[in-house]
Design a protein around this motif. Structure first.
Motif, PDB file in Angstrom:
ATOM      1  N   ARG A  61       0.839  -1.192   0.000  1.00 33.26           N
ATOM      2  CA  ARG A  61       0.000   0.000   0.000  1.00 33.26           C
ATOM      3  C   ARG A  61       0.878   1.248   0.000  1.00 33.26           C
ATOM      4  NH1 ARG A  61      -2.286   1.276   4.132  1.00 33.26           N
ATOM      5  NH2 ARG A  61      -1.242  -0.111   5.610  1.00 33.26           N
ATOM      6  N   PRO A  62       0.561   2.253  -0.808  1.00 32.99           N
ATOM      7  CA  PRO A  62       1.362   3.479  -0.811  1.00 32.99           C
ATOM      8  C   PRO A  62       1.542   4.079   0.579  1.00 32.99           C
ATOM      9  CG  PRO A  62      -0.131   3.485  -2.671  1.00 32.99           C
ATOM     10  CD  PRO A  62      -0.504   2.290  -1.833  1.00 32.99           C
ATOM     11  N   GLU A  63       0.485   4.046   1.387  1.00 34.58           N
ATOM     12  CA  GLU A  63       0.593   4.605   2.741  1.00 34.58           C
ATOM     13  C   GLU A  63       1.598   3.833   3.582  1.00 34.58           C
ATOM     14  OE1 GLU A  63      -2.168   3.621   1.271  1.00 34.58           O
ATOM     15  OE2 GLU A  63      -3.347   5.447   0.936  1.00 34.58           O
ATOM     16  N   ALA A  64       1.659   2.513   3.365  1.00 32.03           N
ATOM     17  CA  ALA A  64       2.615   1.691   4.118  1.00 32.03           C
ATOM     18  C   ALA A  64       4.037   1.951   3.653  1.00 32.03           C
ATOM     19  CB  ALA A  64       2.260   0.211   3.976  1.00 32.03           C
ATOM     20  N   VAL A  65       4.223   2.132   2.345  1.00 30.05           N
ATOM     21  CA  VAL A  65       5.559   2.450   1.827  1.00 30.05           C
ATOM     22  C   VAL A  65       6.006   3.803   2.371  1.00 30.05           C
ATOM     23  CG1 VAL A  65       6.923   2.877  -0.243  1.00 30.05           C
ATOM     24  CG2 VAL A  65       5.197   1.074  -0.254  1.00 30.05           C
ATOM     25  N   LEU A  66       5.098   4.779   2.373  1.00 29.75           N
ATOM     26  CA  LEU A  66       5.416   6.098   2.926  1.00 29.75           C
ATOM     27  C   LEU A  66       5.814   5.987   4.397  1.00 29.75           C
ATOM     28  CD1 LEU A  66       5.395   9.241   2.648  1.00 29.75           C
ATOM     29  CD2 LEU A  66       3.015   9.137   3.443  1.00 29.75           C
ATOM     30  N   GLU A  67       5.080   5.187   5.153  1.00 25.33           N
ATOM     31  CA  GLU A  67       5.390   5.013   6.573  1.00 25.33           C
ATOM     32  C   GLU A  67       6.801   4.455   6.762  1.00 25.33           C
ATOM     33  OE1 GLU A  67       3.607   2.652  10.510  1.00 25.33           O
ATOM     34  OE2 GLU A  67       2.758   2.298   8.525  1.00 25.33           O
ATOM     35  N   GLN A  68       7.182   3.473   5.940  1.00 26.23           N
ATOM     36  CA  GLN A  68       8.506   2.878   6.064  1.00 26.23           C
ATOM     37  C   GLN A  68       9.604   3.862   5.639  1.00 26.23           C
ATOM     38  OE1 GLN A  68       9.308  -0.058   7.499  1.00 26.23           O
ATOM     39  NE2 GLN A  68       7.137  -0.180   8.028  1.00 26.23           N
ATOM     40  N   ILE A  69       9.340   4.645   4.612  1.00 19.09           N
ATOM     41  CA  ILE A  69      10.329   5.644   4.186  1.00 19.09           C
ATOM     42  C   ILE A  69      10.542   6.683   5.275  1.00 19.09           C
ATOM     43  CG2 ILE A  69      10.782   7.517   2.548  1.00 19.09           C
ATOM     44  CD1 ILE A  69       9.350   5.807   0.425  1.00 19.09           C
ATOM     45  N   ASN A  70       9.463   7.134   5.890  1.00 15.95           N
ATOM     46  CA  ASN A  70       9.600   8.127   6.958  1.00 15.95           C
ATOM     47  C   ASN A  70      10.256   7.535   8.200  1.00 15.95           C
ATOM     48  OD1 ASN A  70       8.745  10.509   5.766  1.00 15.95           O
ATOM     49  ND2 ASN A  70       6.575  10.057   6.122  1.00 15.95           N
ATOM     50  N   LEU A  71       9.987   6.269   8.472  1.00 16.35           N
ATOM     51  CA  LEU A  71      10.673   5.606   9.574  1.00 16.35           C
ATOM     52  C   LEU A  71      12.174   5.568   9.299  1.00 16.35           C
ATOM     53  CD1 LEU A  71      10.483   4.002  12.239  1.00 16.35           C
ATOM     54  CD2 LEU A  71      10.160   1.932  10.855  1.00 16.35           C
ATOM     55  N   LEU A  72      12.531   5.250   8.056  1.00 23.18           N
ATOM     56  CA  LEU A  72      13.941   5.210   7.675  1.00 23.18           C
ATOM     57  C   LEU A  72      14.581   6.588   7.798  1.00 23.18           C
ATOM     58  CD1 LEU A  72      16.359   3.677   6.374  1.00 23.18           C
ATOM     59  CD2 LEU A  72      15.387   4.295   4.136  1.00 23.18           C
ATOM     60  N   ARG A  73      13.893   7.622   7.342  1.00 22.92           N
ATOM     61  CA  ARG A  73      14.465   8.973   7.388  1.00 22.92           C
ATOM     62  C   ARG A  73      14.589   9.493   8.829  1.00 22.92           C
ATOM     63  NH1 ARG A  73      14.284  12.481   2.673  1.00 22.92           N
ATOM     64  NH2 ARG A  73      13.755  14.245   4.044  1.00 22.92           N
ATOM     65  N   GLN A  74      13.566   9.244   9.631  1.00 26.89           N
ATOM     66  CA  GLN A  74      13.561   9.803  10.983  1.00 26.89           C
ATOM     67  C   GLN A  74      14.355   8.962  11.973  1.00 26.89           C
ATOM     68  OE1 GLN A  74       9.053  10.205  10.843  1.00 26.89           O
ATOM     69  NE2 GLN A  74       9.593  12.073  11.960  1.00 26.89           N
ATOM     70  N   HIS A  75      14.395   7.654  11.730  1.00 28.54           N
ATOM     71  CA  HIS A  75      15.084   6.735  12.650  1.00 28.54           C
ATOM     72  C   HIS A  75      15.898   5.732  11.829  1.00 28.54           C
ATOM     73  CE1 HIS A  75      12.490   8.352  15.817  1.00 28.54           C
ATOM     74  NE2 HIS A  75      11.471   8.136  15.006  1.00 28.54           N
ATOM     75  N   PRO A  76      16.982   6.179  11.217  1.00 29.90           N
ATOM     76  CA  PRO A  76      17.748   5.292  10.320  1.00 29.90           C
ATOM     77  C   PRO A  76      18.160   3.966  10.953  1.00 29.90           C
ATOM     78  CG  PRO A  76      18.532   7.551  10.146  1.00 29.90           C
ATOM     79  CD  PRO A  76      17.575   7.529  11.305  1.00 29.90           C
ATOM     80  N   ALA A  77      18.539   3.994  12.220  1.00 26.74           N
ATOM     81  CA  ALA A  77      19.024   2.774  12.869  1.00 26.74           C
ATOM     82  C   ALA A  77      17.926   1.722  13.048  1.00 26.74           C
ATOM     83  CB  ALA A  77      19.648   3.109  14.218  1.00 26.74           C
ATOM     84  N   SER A  78      16.664   2.107  12.864  1.00 27.65           N
ATOM     85  CA  SER A  78      15.565   1.155  13.069  1.00 27.65           C
ATOM     86  C   SER A  78      15.566   0.034  12.033  1.00 27.65           C
ATOM     87  CB  SER A  78      14.220   1.889  13.042  1.00 27.65           C
ATOM     88  OG  SER A  78      13.977   2.448  11.754  1.00 27.65           O
ATOM     89  N   PHE A  79      16.313   0.192  10.942  1.00 26.71           N
ATOM     90  CA  PHE A  79      16.382  -0.850   9.917  1.00 26.71           C
ATOM     91  C   PHE A  79      17.567  -1.799  10.126  1.00 26.71           C
ATOM     92  CE2 PHE A  79      13.150   1.450   7.834  1.00 26.71           C
ATOM     93  CZ  PHE A  79      12.673   0.720   6.754  1.00 26.71           C
ATOM     94  N   ILE A  80      18.436  -1.481  11.041  1.00 28.13           N
ATOM     95  CA  ILE A  80      19.661  -2.274  11.191  1.00 28.13           C
ATOM     96  C   ILE A  80      19.359  -3.713  11.609  1.00 28.13           C
ATOM     97  CG2 ILE A  80      21.749  -2.537  12.584  1.00 28.13           C
ATOM     98  CD1 ILE A  80      22.083   0.471  12.515  1.00 28.13           C
ATOM     99  N   ARG A  81      18.413  -3.900  12.496  1.00 28.64           N
ATOM    100  CA  ARG A  81      18.102  -5.259  12.964  1.00 28.64           C
ATOM    101  C   ARG A  81      17.658  -6.151  11.804  1.00 28.64           C
ATOM    102  NH1 ARG A  81      13.770  -6.833  17.781  1.00 28.64           N
ATOM    103  NH2 ARG A  81      14.000  -9.106  17.599  1.00 28.64           N
ATOM    104  N   ASP A  82      16.761  -5.649  10.945  1.00 31.33           N
ATOM    105  CA  ASP A  82      16.300  -6.448   9.810  1.00 31.33           C
ATOM    106  C   ASP A  82      17.416  -6.694   8.813  1.00 31.33           C
ATOM    107  OD1 ASP A  82      13.835  -6.528  10.953  1.00 31.33           O
ATOM    108  OD2 ASP A  82      12.788  -5.403   9.389  1.00 31.33           O
ATOM    109  N   LEU A  83      18.275  -5.708   8.619  1.00 32.65           N
ATOM    110  CA  LEU A  83      19.402  -5.895   7.705  1.00 32.65           C
ATOM    111  C   LEU A  83      20.361  -6.968   8.216  1.00 32.65           C
ATOM    112  CD1 LEU A  83      20.258  -2.228   6.663  1.00 32.65           C
ATOM    113  CD2 LEU A  83      19.302  -4.023   5.205  1.00 32.65           C
ATOM    114  N   LYS A  84      20.594  -7.000   9.515  1.00 30.33           N
ATOM    115  CA  LYS A  84      21.474  -8.019  10.078  1.00 30.33           C
ATOM    116  C   LYS A  84      20.858  -9.410   9.943  1.00 30.33           C
ATOM    117  CE  LYS A  84      24.077  -5.207  13.378  1.00 30.33           C
ATOM    118  NZ  LYS A  84      24.383  -4.947  14.810  1.00 30.33           N
ATOM    119  N   ALA A  85      19.552  -9.503  10.096  1.00 30.54           N
ATOM    120  CA  ALA A  85      18.879 -10.795   9.922  1.00 30.54           C
ATOM    121  C   ALA A  85      18.981 -11.254   8.467  1.00 30.54           C
ATOM    122  CB  ALA A  85      17.420 -10.679  10.344  1.00 30.54           C
TER     123      ALA A  85
END
Length: 233
Positions: free
Chosen positions: A52-76
């Motif tokens: 969903r576009p709204e979900a993609v937007l939410e993930q992009i903003n999460l990445l921009r505002q809290h970059p480290a929040s993606f590190i756990r998934d990247l390590k997995a």
């Protein structure tokens, strides 16, 4: 800033078929001998399952505002690599161009990235993105140039005025919004990490997002960026 359209990274299945990143599209080694199954291009198919576009937007903003929040998934994801191959499931493996190096680089980047302000979704820019989905999807093609020769800026200009630079990210395959963003963040096979840079360009404040069926890869998403956008009346 001039228009910058980053091309999708190319990876290939172990069977040898060249495809863009496909975390959400799980193709078995045996099944990919004949290539991905075409997606039916119908009005019903346009309803999903797609990010969903709204979900993609939410993930992009999460990445921009809290970059480290993606590190756990990247390590997995990094832990599933066997050489340049990454195991997607028990029976599916993908051969990447760079192997875990691109993932390690993304993790290191996020560890030092500064938070940015969120971006907003534009109705007109999303219509421009949907035009490109409807152009590429039925033909099963990729790229930023439309069948009529249109550029991302041309398509946005149909619905308003984009300013302070524009860019476009394309992703093919994933069914989940987070996977769409994560694959573009890793940017395997793209030397300048253009997709990643688009996410972290401070001047980009507006987005257009559309996802839909693709005749070869099953799904695709178009993400258009602009510093500012004036909606047409």
């Amino acid at each position: 800033m001039a228009d910058r359209s980053s091309l999708p990274g190319q990876s290939r299945l172990i069977a040898g078929a060249h495809i863009p990143w496909l975390l959400g599209l799980l193709l078995g080694i045996s099944s990919c001998q004949s290539g991905p199954k075409p997606f039916p291009w119908t009005a019903e198919a346009m309803k999903g399952p797609f990010p969903r576009p709204e979900a993609v937007l939410e993930q992009i903003n999460l990445l921009r505002q809290h970059p480290a929040s993606f590190i756990r998934d990247l390590k997995a994801y990094r832990a599933r690599f066997e050489g340049h191959r990454v195991r997607l499931s028990r029976n599916e493996m993908l051969l990447t161009q760079e192997g875990p190096r691109a993932v390690d680089e993304a993790i290191a980047f996020l560890g030092t990235a500064s938070p940015l302000s969120p971006v907003r979704l534009s109705r007109g820019m999303s219509r421009a993105a949907l035009d490109h989905v409807r152009d590429l999807g039925p033909r099963g093609t990729t790229g930023h140039t439309g069948k009529n020769g249109s550029t991302p800026h041309d398509r946005m200009s149909r619905y308003g005025k984009a300013e302070i630079g524009v860019a476009e990210n394309l992703e093919f395959g994933p069914a989940l919004a987070r996977d769409v963003v994560m694959m573009l963040l890793i940017d395997d096979g793209v030397p300048d990490r253009g997709h990643r840079r688009n996410f972290f360009t401070r001047n980009f404040r507006m987005l257009g997002i559309a996802c839909g069926p693709h005749a070869v890869y099953g799904r695709m998403c178009v993400i258009d960026f602009a510093g500012a956008f004036s909606e047409a009346n």
